[in-house]
Design a protein around this motif. Structure first.
Motif, PDB file in Angstrom:
ATOM      1  N   HIS A  63      26.803  34.912  47.945  1.00  0.00           N
ATOM      2  CA  HIS A  63      26.366  35.434  49.238  1.00  0.00           C
ATOM      3  C   HIS A  63      27.325  35.020  50.348  1.00  0.00           C
ATOM      4  N   LEU A  64      27.796  33.782  50.305  1.00  0.00           N
ATOM      5  CA  LEU A  64      28.733  33.300  51.325  1.00  0.00           C
ATOM      6  C   LEU A  64      30.037  34.087  51.293  1.00  0.00           C
ATOM      7  N   SER A  65      30.552  34.341  50.104  1.00  0.00           N
ATOM      8  CA  SER A  65      31.819  35.082  49.984  1.00  0.00           C
ATOM      9  C   SER A  65      31.662  36.530  50.411  1.00  0.00           C
ATOM     10  N   ALA A 123      42.478  37.382  46.761  1.00  0.00           N
ATOM     11  CA  ALA A 123      43.375  36.224  46.667  1.00  0.00           C
ATOM     12  C   ALA A 123      44.810  36.576  47.039  1.00  0.00           C
ATOM     13  N   GLY A 124      45.077  37.868  47.245  1.00  0.00           N
ATOM     14  CA  GLY A 124      46.398  38.287  47.721  1.00  0.00           C
ATOM     15  C   GLY A 124      47.385  38.642  46.643  1.00  0.00           C
ATOM     16  N   CYS A 125      46.902  39.119  45.483  1.00  0.00           N
ATOM     17  CA  CYS A 125      47.831  39.476  44.414  1.00  0.00           C
ATOM     18  C   CYS A 125      48.743  40.616  44.864  1.00  0.00           C
ATOM     19  N   LYS A 126      49.959  40.591  44.371  1.00  0.00           N
ATOM     20  CA  LYS A 126      50.948  41.612  44.727  1.00  0.00           C
ATOM     21  C   LYS A 126      51.319  42.506  43.547  1.00  0.00           C
ATOM     22  N   THR A 127      51.317  41.936  42.349  1.00  0.00           N
ATOM     23  CA  THR A 127      51.692  42.700  41.149  1.00  0.00           C
ATOM     24  C   THR A 127      50.845  42.234  39.972  1.00  0.00           C
ATOM     25  N   ALA A 128      51.136  42.816  38.809  1.00  0.00           N
ATOM     26  CA  ALA A 128      50.416  42.451  37.589  1.00  0.00           C
ATOM     27  C   ALA A 128      50.805  41.076  37.066  1.00  0.00           C
ATOM     28  N   VAL A 129      51.727  40.375  37.741  1.00  0.00           N
ATOM     29  CA  VAL A 129      52.079  39.014  37.342  1.00  0.00           C
ATOM     30  C   VAL A 129      50.861  38.092  37.434  1.00  0.00           C
ATOM     31  N   SER A 130      49.898  38.439  38.302  1.00  0.00           N
ATOM     32  CA  SER A 130      48.679  37.628  38.396  1.00  0.00           C
ATOM     33  C   SER A 130      47.954  37.595  37.055  1.00  0.00           C
ATOM     34  N   ASN A 131      48.005  38.707  36.294  1.00  0.00           N
ATOM     35  CA  ASN A 131      47.412  38.721  34.953  1.00  0.00           C
ATOM     36  C   ASN A 131      48.168  37.799  34.008  1.00  0.00           C
ATOM     37  N   LEU A 165      36.469  33.553  52.452  1.00  0.00           N
ATOM     38  CA  LEU A 165      36.031  32.438  51.608  1.00  0.00           C
ATOM     39  C   LEU A 165      35.799  32.906  50.170  1.00  0.00           C
ATOM     40  N   PHE A 166      36.572  33.896  49.723  1.00  0.00           N
ATOM     41  CA  PHE A 166      36.429  34.432  48.376  1.00  0.00           C
ATOM     42  C   PHE A 166      36.579  33.347  47.321  1.00  0.00           C
ATOM     43  N   TRP A 167      37.420  32.351  47.609  1.00  0.00           N
ATOM     44  CA  TRP A 167      37.705  31.304  46.640  1.00  0.00           C
ATOM     45  C   TRP A 167      36.459  30.469  46.320  1.00  0.00           C
ATOM     46  N   VAL A 168      35.475  30.488  47.209  1.00  0.00           N
ATOM     47  CA  VAL A 168      34.249  29.724  46.971  1.00  0.00           C
ATOM     48  C   VAL A 168      33.499  30.289  45.773  1.00  0.00           C
TER      49      VAL A 168
END
Length: 631
Positions: free
Chosen positions: A247-249, A379-387, A255-258
């Protein structure tokens, strides 16, 4: 008024027409246009980039992008690890299989996928369907090895089906799962998944194998003697904590990281509590010891023969369609937010090959999950490198951290699943559907109640059946509207829509708003006859001269077949018997060609009864009909 001549379209061979039709059906995006007029070296590079999208952005990759992708990759890994374990248990598979499925598939997708934001791994709905369908014939408790073999085999068939849709450009098949169907289906599945977690949240050991709501609730209240107060207290505490962070996020997206870190934190804290207080000896069940090491090969476990072949093929087909629909929908959602394009056919191939490879490396059905992808995007991903970063993190966990999960309580995994699937219940979307289309709302309710009271497969089948019924009704019962003139203009519109529109005495103007074919030609014959009869009665009551002209406005008639041609020929005979001239307005090129071929004796395609607009037709016909002279 100047009257423009209606001309036949330029002659084209049958082969040219077939080529155009096939191109528009299977290649509407024209993927080969990027190769036209390019040197061979450029064509080779673009072909490689088309097959492997990673080659498009990899040459321009920078350290700045890497920092963003590392942060987002670690963030989704913190969510993927506990969810992977939880979803594997939902599918009645060993928990370690959930982690295996969060390691290999993301690596494959990073190379082949076109979405920058899609976070790949196991998902709740596919896990539920896979587990429930296989459990109908094989018990995961009595025969765990066979159940695992069937799960991997179903994953292979799911991937094969998904990749085939992309390679053969048949992605439009999944469009039969309408938005209303998906919303109802997802909501119903979320309820079923949540009810299944009552086993873990209450500490029940003897639980029903059925999935519908009545047997589940019956099982819960028939085994109240098995409820464990320690399990209930722990489950309620962690469920409230997870719901509060979610709910907070939602209220504060920064505060997505919460909410992203809350599941992993819950696993760590609950594991420590169980270990320190030895709660596993006091009624709280734990997942037990997990195997260390990377994915073992499983191609030798795939079953392509025997009595269970039909089961794994059917399970693979259904889980493949559902997971593919979810993955592509999630990818397109975030692509629209960031203003880039996701190729649906390439996504089908990527997700399909990901599951084919996964089936040979101890993984079960995976796709892009909305919750993980939303965290990845925030979280600010830019490409599929996050995977790739997520996959490496899971790899480290598999190699070195597995002993830490031995005392993880099942009740916390149940709380994690409930928190994740709550987001699948989209009440605002249901309200919008109610406001826009009541039939779609009925389809949504059928999907929802079918899933929770019958089964996941039957609920989905009922909703798809209703959607197809609606589509058939639209095809077999096309709209025909009577048109009138807006005073002071040359515009003709629906009489029942525009109250100021006026019908022209002696003229009936009908608009057919569909292709005319075998499915609707009989209906159109009956409906047109009734329009003519009603118009003649109205003319008689108002003491106007008799009906002289029937004008068909054909801008929306996209095509005709042989039945459609017969409809127009019979209509011409019917109107001729009543001394009514049949007039065509703006027929499209395909319609003109077929009608002219069928009109060998020039009975109904005479140039003097072909016009570009209704206004031109009325103006020209007013010179021929005495009752139209005042128009």
């Amino acid at each position: 008024m100047e009257v423009h001549k209606v001309v036949a379209p330029p002659h084209r061979s049958t082969a040219a027409k077939l080529k155009t039709r096939l191109k528009e059906t299977f290649f509407p995006d024209d993927p080969l246009r990027q190769f036209r007029g390019q040197p061979n070296r450029t064509k080779l590079i673009r072909a490689a980039q088309y097959i492997f999208p990673i080659l498009q952005w990899c040459p321009e990759y920078s350290f700045r992008l890497l920092k963003s992708d590392v942060v987002s990759g670690l963030t989704i890994a913190s969510l993927a690890i506990p969810q992977g374990i939880s979803y594997a248990k939902l599918a009645n598979l060993p928990p370690i299989v959930g982690l295996y499925s969060s390691f290999v598939p993301p690596l494959v997708y990073a190379v082949l996928g076109s979405s920058r934001d899609l976070a790949v791994g196991p998902v709740s709905i596919a896990s539920l369907i896979l587990g429930s369908m296989l459990r109908q014939q094989v018990s995961p408790v009595d025969n765990p090895l066979l159940f695992l073999q069937l799960a991997f085999s179903s994953t292979f068939f799911a991937g094969l089906f998904q990749a085939s849709l992309g390679i053969l450009r048949l992605g439009f098949i999944i469009d039969f799962l309408s938005k209303a169907t998906l919303i109802g289906f997802m909501a119903g599945a979320a309820i079923i998944v949540s009810l299944q977690q009552l086993k873990a949240l209450l500490g029940i050991t003897h639980f029903t194998k059925q999935m519908s709501v009545v047997p589940v609730l019956s099982s819960v209240f028939h085994h109240t003697n098995e409820w464990s107060w320690q399990t209930i207290v722990m489950g309620v505490c962690f469920l409230l904590f997870l719901l509060a962070t979610r709910h907070l996020s939602m209220k504060k997206p920064k505060l997505f990281w919460v909410s992203a870190g809350a599941p992993l934190l819950s696993v760590i804290v609950s594991t420590l509590l169980v270990f320190v207080f030895r709660a596993d000896r006091h009624g709280i069940s734990v997942i037990g010891k997990l195997q260390e090491g990377l994915n073992p090969p499983s191609w030798n476990m795939l079953q392509f023969h025997g009595s269970h072949l039909g089961l794994v093929a059917k399970t693979g087909l259904i889980t493949g369609i559902v997971s593919l629909t979810e993955g592509i929908a999630v990818g397109r959602t975030f692509a629209a937010l960031k203003n880039y394009h996701v190729d649906g056919n390439k996504e089908m191939i990527a997700i399909g090959l990901m599951n084919v490879v996964g089936s040979a490396t101890s993984c079960y059905v995976t796709t892009g999950a909305f919750s993980r992808s939303a965290v990845n995007n925030n979280a600010g991903c830019k490409t599929a490198v996050s995977n790739i970063v997520m996959s490496v993190t899971v790899m480290v966990t598999l190699l070195f951290l597995m002993p830490l999960f031995e005392y993880t309580p099942n009740v916390v995994l149940g709380a994690i699943i409930v928190t994740a699937v709550i987001g699948l219940i989209d009440l605002p979307a249901a309200r919008r559907i109610w406001r826009i289309d009541k039939f779609d709302f009925l389809v949504m309710l059928c999907a929802f109640f079918g899933v929770i009271f019958l089964s996941v497969q039957q609920g989905l089948a009922i909703a798809v059946g209703l959607s197809l019924f609606k589509l058939l009704m639209q095809v077999t019962r096309p709209k025909t509207v009577i048109m009138g003139n807006i005073p002071g203009t040359e515009v003709y519109r629906n009489l029942h829509h525009y109250k100021e529109a006026q019908r022209i005495p002696g003229v009936l103007v009908l608009s057919i708003e569909s292709a005319v074919n075998f499915a609707n030609s009989n209906y159109l014959t009956e409906r047109t006859s009734r329009w003519i009869e009603e118009c003649e009665e109205e003319e008689a009551q108002e003491k106007h001269s008799s009906l002289q002209f029937l004008i068909l406005e054909m801008s929306a008639v996209s095509g005709v077949d042989t039945n459609g041609v017969s409809f127009f020929k019979e209509l011409k005979k019917t109107t001729a018997k009543k001394n009514i001239e049949l007039v065509f307005v703006n027929p499209l090129s395909e319609v003109i060609e077929k009608l002219q071929r069928a009109d060998e004796e020039e009975e109904f395609m005479r140039p003097e009864f072909l016009f570009l607009t209704v206004a031109e037709a009325v103006a020209s016909l007013s010179l021929k009909g005495p009752s139209l002279n005042n128009v």
